[in-house]
Design a protein around this motif. Structure first.
Motif, short mmCIF file in Angstrom:
data_model
loop_
_atom_site.label_atom_id
_atom_site.label_comp_id
_atom_site.label_asym_id
_atom_site.label_seq_id
_atom_site.Cartn_x
_atom_site.Cartn_y
_atom_site.Cartn_z
N ARG A 132 15.92 33.50 18.09
CA ARG A 132 16.42 34.32 19.20
C ARG A 132 16.53 35.61 19.00
O ARG A 132 15.77 36.46 19.77
N VAL A 133 17.21 35.99 17.85
CA VAL A 133 17.41 37.39 17.49
C VAL A 133 15.99 38.10 17.29
O VAL A 133 15.72 39.11 17.74
N PHE A 134 15.06 37.22 16.36
CA PHE A 134 13.74 37.59 16.08
C PHE A 134 13.06 38.16 17.41
O PHE A 134 12.46 39.36 17.42
N LEU A 135 13.05 37.31 18.27
CA LEU A 135 12.18 37.53 19.57
C LEU A 135 12.82 38.63 20.42
O LEU A 135 12.07 39.46 20.70
N HIS A 136 14.20 38.70 20.26
CA HIS A 136 14.95 39.84 20.87
C HIS A 136 14.59 41.14 20.50
O HIS A 136 14.27 42.19 21.00
N TYR A 137 14.32 41.23 18.90
CA TYR A 137 14.09 42.37 18.34
C TYR A 137 12.64 42.97 18.56
O TYR A 137 12.42 43.99 18.78
N LEU A 138 11.60 41.92 18.61
CA LEU A 138 10.18 42.13 19.06
C LEU A 138 10.26 42.85 20.29
O LEU A 138 9.63 43.93 20.32
N LEU A 139 11.02 42.42 21.37
CA LEU A 139 10.85 43.23 22.53
C LEU A 139 11.57 44.35 22.91
O LEU A 139 11.03 45.28 23.35
N GLU A 140 12.92 44.44 21.99
CA GLU A 140 13.52 45.85 22.07
C GLU A 140 12.90 46.68 21.33
O GLU A 140 12.92 48.05 21.73
N SER A 141 12.25 46.27 20.26
CA SER A 141 11.37 47.48 19.63
C SER A 141 9.99 47.81 20.14
O SER A 141 9.34 48.59 19.64
N GLY A 142 9.52 46.91 21.09
CA GLY A 142 8.23 47.58 21.97
C GLY A 142 7.13 46.62 21.29
O GLY A 142 6.17 47.16 21.47
N ARG A 143 7.51 45.77 20.13
CA ARG A 143 6.21 45.10 19.47
C ARG A 143 5.81 43.96 20.60
O ARG A 143 4.68 43.37 20.21
N LEU A 144 6.51 43.54 21.42
CA LEU A 144 6.03 42.40 22.49
C LEU A 144 6.49 42.96 23.78
O LEU A 144 7.81 43.11 24.04
N ALA A 145 5.78 42.15 24.82
CA ALA A 145 6.34 42.28 26.25
C ALA A 145 6.53 40.66 26.63
O ALA A 145 5.55 39.84 26.45
N LEU A 146 7.62 40.23 27.35
CA LEU A 146 7.84 39.18 27.72
C LEU A 146 8.43 38.94 28.89
O LEU A 146 9.72 39.44 28.74
N ALA A 147 7.85 38.50 30.19
CA ALA A 147 8.80 38.53 31.31
C ALA A 147 9.36 37.10 31.52
O ALA A 147 9.16 36.23 30.71
#
Length: 296
Positions: free
Chosen positions: A88-103
């Protein structure tokens, strides 16, 4: 000589991680280097390390239908199959760092040593489908400091191995000394996380089961939370409770509360874990090229 390594620090219900971005898989960290980074006195301090790497750039990600791979290492540097809080932290990092977008409600697959796991954004944070689970036959005898007699444990595999032990009271749970490694007999071939649980009274309220838990994680020690351990504990108590047991559970650990549900996927029961993820801070650390091994 040393070099500077950018990092972030995050946690899921108090289970904390050093996060290192290495998209192209160029960073090779030894077990000792990881252990120093995770050391709470000599390093950043964490229960483990999450290396953010593309699945195509790591051998363990070969053939996975996932852009990103979570290369998870325990605090002692050893690699692990999965980490329910870490992903969960991994995915949150991807989203917060702009590496991924997820609605909210959308699904993305994250690569792990236990395969590509689907995740989605939810009102309570993130939910991961941990996949199928196995309730192991037989019992494991567990000895732990703070309990006067050994107690039977139930083996549960949720992509990594666990042994779940039921205790009668919260006082028994509080009296455990988890600074010492629990002794398991027979000893699992690859070790196991050990969860100690106390069912709530009543066990089920409004169709949701409830338990409290402490955990000793292999390669780490006691942590404030263990995501896969939470799932394993709920599965074990659900099994003990019998056919009328609910499919939804709330599991309270020292770091907070996580949700577990069991639901069919293509007719096969899967276990799902949900909860929050937080990024605490970012910085840079001097990484020694050849650190002295930490005493184990």
């Amino acid at each position: 000589m040393s070099r500077t390594l950018p990092f972030s620090k995050g946690h899921g219900t108090g289970n904390d991680f050093v996060i290192v971005a290495d998209e192209d898989g160029l960073l090779q960290l030894s077990d000792d280097q990881v252990e120093v980074l995770c050391d709470r006195h000599f390093g950043i301090g964490a229960d483990g390390m999450l290396r953010v790497v593309r699945s195509t750039a790591i051998a363990a990600g070969e053939g996975l239908d996932a852009e990103w791979f979570m290369d998870y290492r325990n605090a002692d540097g050893s690699a692990a199959e999965m980490c329910g809080n870490g992903i969960r932290v991994f995915l949150h990092y991807l989203l917060e760092s702009g590496r991924l977008a997820l609605a909210e409600g959308e699904t993305v697959h994250i690569g792990t040593r236990n395969g590509a796991l689907p995740m989605r954004r939810t009102p309570r944070g993130y939910e991961v489908d941990l996949g199928v689970f196995t309730i192991e036959p037989g019992e494991t005898l567990v000895r732990v400091r703070g309990l006067p007699v050994p107690r039977p444990g139930q083996g549960v595999d949720v992509g990594n191995p666990h042994v779940v032990v039921a205790l009668p009271t919260e006082e028994d749970l509080a009296d455990l000394d988890l600074t010492v490694v629990p002794h398991l007999q027979p000893t699992p071939a690859h070790g196991a996380n050990v969860e100690f649980v106390v069912p709530s009274d009543p066990l089920v309220r409004d169709g949701v089961g409830s338990i409290r838990m402490r955990v000793f994680e292999r390669g780490v020690g006691e942590t404030l939370s263990c995501g896969t351990g939470v799932a394993a504990a709920a599965i074990a108590v659900r099994e003990w409770a019998g056919p009328s047991a609910p499919e939804r559970w709330e599991v309270t650990v020292p770091g907070g509360t996580l949700g577990v549900r069991v639901a069919p996927v293509d007719g096969i029961p899967h276990v799902f874990l949900s909860g929050p993820a937080t990024l605490a801070f970012s910085g840079e650390v001097a990484l020694a090229e050849q650190p002295a091994p930490r005493s184990r």
